[in-house]
Design an enzyme around this catalytic site. Sequence first.
Site, short mmCIF file in Angstrom:
data_model
loop_
_atom_site.label_atom_id
_atom_site.label_comp_id
_atom_site.label_asym_id
_atom_site.label_seq_id
_atom_site.Cartn_x
_atom_site.Cartn_y
_atom_site.Cartn_z
N HIS A 17 0.83 -1.21 0.00
CA HIS A 17 0.00 0.00 0.00
C HIS A 17 0.87 1.26 0.00
O HIS A 17 0.66 2.18 -0.80
CB HIS A 17 -0.93 -0.01 1.22
N GLU A 18 1.86 1.29 0.89
CA GLU A 18 2.72 2.48 0.99
C GLU A 18 3.60 2.66 -0.24
O GLU A 18 3.89 3.78 -0.65
CB GLU A 18 3.56 2.42 2.27
N HIS B 291 1.79 4.69 -2.85
CA HIS B 291 1.96 6.12 -2.61
C HIS B 291 3.34 6.58 -3.12
O HIS B 291 3.46 7.58 -3.82
CB HIS B 291 1.87 6.45 -1.11
#
Length: 156
Positions: A67-68, A71
């Site tokens: 998920h990170e 980003h």
Amino acid sequence: MEQKELQILCEKISIDLFGEVFRHEVRFNNKLRTTGGRYLLKTHDIEINPKYLKEQGVDAVIEIIKHELCHYHLHIKGRGYKHGDRDFKCLMKKVGAPRFCKPLTTVKRVKQSYKYIYQCSTCKQEYKRKKRMDISRYACGKCRGELILKQEIKGS
């Protein structure tokens, strides 16, 4: 899992799933409470909540890293890296990253308590409030009717 192992894991996931190198630092941050991880815009580093490793294992940490990294890679490329952006949603779907991480069972969720219940005298809409309010200054948001104090809960 130590810091060095976390860094190696993150770099491996970045190359395997995104086809690009992760050139910054990933670290555990004990101060994170309500989130599994975060991407830092200024430094491009990633922080992971170590409680997820202890409670849910390496698989949960891998999901947080994926998920990170969404980003990270979108921000580096100057594309939409925020949760609501189309680029972000498409990349998360492509790599199988979760939108949210599973909540920790060890973290206590504080139930919102209220002391006052107000009710509209016309439509009977209820309003629960922690603090007392001056009902002469407010009206019902639904029908503009007059508010009355229905109940005051003692000892909350």
